[in-house]
Write a protein that holds these residues in place. Structure first.
Motif, PDB file in Angstrom:
ATOM      1  N   PHE A 139     -49.310 -33.379  53.449  1.00  0.00           N
ATOM      2  CA  PHE A 139     -50.111 -32.349  54.110  1.00  0.00           C
ATOM      3  C   PHE A 139     -51.191 -31.836  53.165  1.00  0.00           C
ATOM      4  O   PHE A 139     -50.923 -31.520  52.011  1.00  0.00           O
ATOM      5  CB  PHE A 139     -49.211 -31.191  54.553  1.00  0.00           C
ATOM      6  CG  PHE A 139     -49.966 -30.046  55.158  1.00  0.00           C
ATOM      7  CD1 PHE A 139     -50.508 -30.145  56.426  1.00  0.00           C
ATOM      8  CD2 PHE A 139     -50.143 -28.859  54.456  1.00  0.00           C
ATOM      9  CE1 PHE A 139     -51.204 -29.088  56.987  1.00  0.00           C
ATOM     10  CE2 PHE A 139     -50.838 -27.799  55.006  1.00  0.00           C
ATOM     11  CZ  PHE A 139     -51.362 -27.913  56.276  1.00  0.00           C
ATOM     12  N   ASN A 140     -52.433 -31.784  53.636  1.00  0.00           N
ATOM     13  CA  ASN A 140     -53.564 -31.287  52.858  1.00  0.00           C
ATOM     14  C   ASN A 140     -54.221 -30.171  53.669  1.00  0.00           C
ATOM     15  O   ASN A 140     -54.889 -30.442  54.676  1.00  0.00           O
ATOM     16  CB  ASN A 140     -54.564 -32.417  52.590  1.00  0.00           C
ATOM     17  CG  ASN A 140     -55.764 -31.969  51.788  1.00  0.00           C
ATOM     18  OD1 ASN A 140     -55.985 -30.781  51.578  1.00  0.00           O
ATOM     19  ND2 ASN A 140     -56.563 -32.917  51.359  1.00  0.00           N
ATOM     20  N   HIS A 144     -56.114 -30.697  57.109  1.00  0.00           N
ATOM     21  CA  HIS A 144     -55.139 -30.656  58.190  1.00  0.00           C
ATOM     22  C   HIS A 144     -54.839 -29.218  58.584  1.00  0.00           C
ATOM     23  O   HIS A 144     -54.867 -28.322  57.753  1.00  0.00           O
ATOM     24  CB  HIS A 144     -53.825 -31.337  57.761  1.00  0.00           C
ATOM     25  CG  HIS A 144     -54.025 -32.664  57.110  1.00  0.00           C
ATOM     26  ND1 HIS A 144     -53.256 -33.075  56.049  1.00  0.00           N
ATOM     27  CD2 HIS A 144     -54.907 -33.665  57.338  1.00  0.00           C
ATOM     28  CE1 HIS A 144     -53.638 -34.279  55.654  1.00  0.00           C
ATOM     29  NE2 HIS A 144     -54.647 -34.655  56.423  1.00  0.00           N
ATOM     30  N   ALA A 146     -51.675 -27.335  60.244  1.00  0.00           N
ATOM     31  CA  ALA A 146     -50.279 -27.472  60.664  1.00  0.00           C
ATOM     32  C   ALA A 146     -50.051 -26.664  61.927  1.00  0.00           C
ATOM     33  O   ALA A 146     -50.264 -25.451  61.942  1.00  0.00           O
ATOM     34  CB  ALA A 146     -49.345 -27.017  59.560  1.00  0.00           C
ATOM     35  N   THR A 149     -43.765 -27.085  62.027  1.00  0.00           N
ATOM     36  CA  THR A 149     -42.981 -27.842  61.054  1.00  0.00           C
ATOM     37  C   THR A 149     -41.750 -28.361  61.771  1.00  0.00           C
ATOM     38  O   THR A 149     -41.293 -27.787  62.778  1.00  0.00           O
ATOM     39  CB  THR A 149     -42.551 -26.973  59.857  1.00  0.00           C
ATOM     40  OG1 THR A 149     -41.788 -25.879  60.324  1.00  0.00           O
ATOM     41  CG2 THR A 149     -43.765 -26.486  59.082  1.00  0.00           C
ATOM     42  N   ASN A 158     -43.046 -31.851  53.434  1.00  0.00           N
ATOM     43  CA  ASN A 158     -44.476 -31.517  53.354  1.00  0.00           C
ATOM     44  C   ASN A 158     -45.387 -32.715  53.662  1.00  0.00           C
ATOM     45  O   ASN A 158     -46.534 -32.754  53.241  1.00  0.00           O
ATOM     46  CB  ASN A 158     -44.821 -30.908  51.990  1.00  0.00           C
ATOM     47  CG  ASN A 158     -46.035 -29.993  52.079  1.00  0.00           C
ATOM     48  OD1 ASN A 158     -46.265 -29.380  53.108  1.00  0.00           O
ATOM     49  ND2 ASN A 158     -46.795 -29.914  51.016  1.00  0.00           N
ATOM     50  N   SER A 159     -44.869 -33.688  54.399  1.00  0.00           N
ATOM     51  CA  SER A 159     -45.714 -34.807  54.829  1.00  0.00           C
ATOM     52  C   SER A 159     -45.951 -34.696  56.332  1.00  0.00           C
ATOM     53  O   SER A 159     -45.203 -34.031  57.057  1.00  0.00           O
ATOM     54  CB  SER A 159     -45.075 -36.146  54.484  1.00  0.00           C
ATOM     55  OG  SER A 159     -43.882 -36.328  55.215  1.00  0.00           O
ATOM     56  N   VAL A 160     -46.970 -35.355  56.814  1.00  0.00           N
ATOM     57  CA  VAL A 160     -47.356 -35.295  58.222  1.00  0.00           C
ATOM     58  C   VAL A 160     -46.486 -36.273  59.007  1.00  0.00           C
ATOM     59  O   VAL A 160     -46.467 -37.472  58.716  1.00  0.00           O
ATOM     60  CB  VAL A 160     -48.849 -35.631  58.397  1.00  0.00           C
ATOM     61  CG1 VAL A 160     -49.221 -35.671  59.871  1.00  0.00           C
ATOM     62  CG2 VAL A 160     -49.711 -34.625  57.646  1.00  0.00           C
ATOM     63  N   VAL A 180     -51.604 -31.202  63.074  1.00  0.00           N
ATOM     64  CA  VAL A 180     -50.453 -32.024  62.684  1.00  0.00           C
ATOM     65  C   VAL A 180     -49.144 -31.254  62.712  1.00  0.00           C
ATOM     66  O   VAL A 180     -49.116 -30.031  62.713  1.00  0.00           O
ATOM     67  CB  VAL A 180     -50.663 -32.604  61.268  1.00  0.00           C
ATOM     68  CG1 VAL A 180     -51.901 -33.477  61.204  1.00  0.00           C
ATOM     69  CG2 VAL A 180     -50.754 -31.493  60.231  1.00  0.00           C
ATOM     70  N   VAL A 182     -45.746 -30.979  60.352  1.00  0.00           N
ATOM     71  CA  VAL A 182     -45.395 -31.216  58.959  1.00  0.00           C
ATOM     72  C   VAL A 182     -43.876 -31.224  58.809  1.00  0.00           C
ATOM     73  O   VAL A 182     -43.168 -30.381  59.385  1.00  0.00           O
ATOM     74  CB  VAL A 182     -46.014 -30.119  58.052  1.00  0.00           C
ATOM     75  CG1 VAL A 182     -45.652 -30.346  56.609  1.00  0.00           C
ATOM     76  CG2 VAL A 182     -47.522 -30.091  58.230  1.00  0.00           C
TER      77      VAL A 182
END
Length: 186
Positions: A139-140, A144, A146, A149, A158-160, A180, A182
């Motif tokens: 995740f940036n 991105h 969020a 979650t 913490n990844s998409v 996205v 997360v």
């Protein structure tokens, strides 16, 4: 022709005729005063040269700044236009996802939409519009947004894990963040 005779001095006062030119009160400069003046002139010339160099440097800085601003203006002139076209790309992608590709009439429609979408995406790329599709990436927050979650045992925290809507950049500048989901630690 008649000769002209010099004017008579009868009408000039006697003291003016006898007067000698008077010396002007000009101070005499000593050698050290001349040296001082020469040094002062050299100092002022140095200051002038320094100011000329500073002025020249400032003009160059202004020119570079102006060129950079013009370049940025050209580069991002289409930002609002490109941002408006993102909805078109989204709808074409939704049409592709909604149409099955097996049946003949729908297959032709699907192929037509696929070709239109490809042409549209290629045109956007040619003008510096790039898709941000971060599925599986970390995740940036700069690229991105969020939406939620979701606990996951398979994905890195913490990844998409899902992309609701692609993001887009124009020449590296964010037009729209990707929406996205997360992964959180499961």
């Amino acid at each position: 022709m008649s000769e002209q005779t010099p004017p008579e001095h009868d009408d000039i006062p006697e003291q003016a005729v006898d007067a000698q030119p008077q010396a002007m009160d000009i101070p005499e400069f000593a050698d050290d005063s001349v040296d001082f003046q020469t040094a002062r002139i050299a100092e002022l010339e140095g200051q002038l040269k320094d100011l000329q160099l500073r002025t020249q440097a400032e003009v160059q800085n202004i020119q570079r700044r102006s060129e950079r601003d013009v370049t940025a203006a050209h580069k991002f002139a289409l930002e609002k236009f490109a941002g408006s076209l993102l909805d078109v790309a989204d709808n074409l992608e939704r049409a592709l996802q909604a149409t099955p590709s097996e049946e003949s009439a729908l297959k032709a429609l699907h192929e037509g939409v696929t070709l239109t979408h490809k042409l549209f995406v290629d045109t956007m790329k040619r003008f510096g519009v790039e898709a941000v599709d971060p599925l599986g990436e970390p995740f940036n927050p700069e690229l991105h947004q969020a939406v939620s979650t979701q606990p996951s045992t398979t994905a890195e925290p913490n990844s998409v894990t899902a992309v609701f809507q692609k993001g887009y950049t124009l020449s590296g500048r964010l037009l729209r963040p990707a929406m996205v989901v997360v992964a959180s630690a499961g």
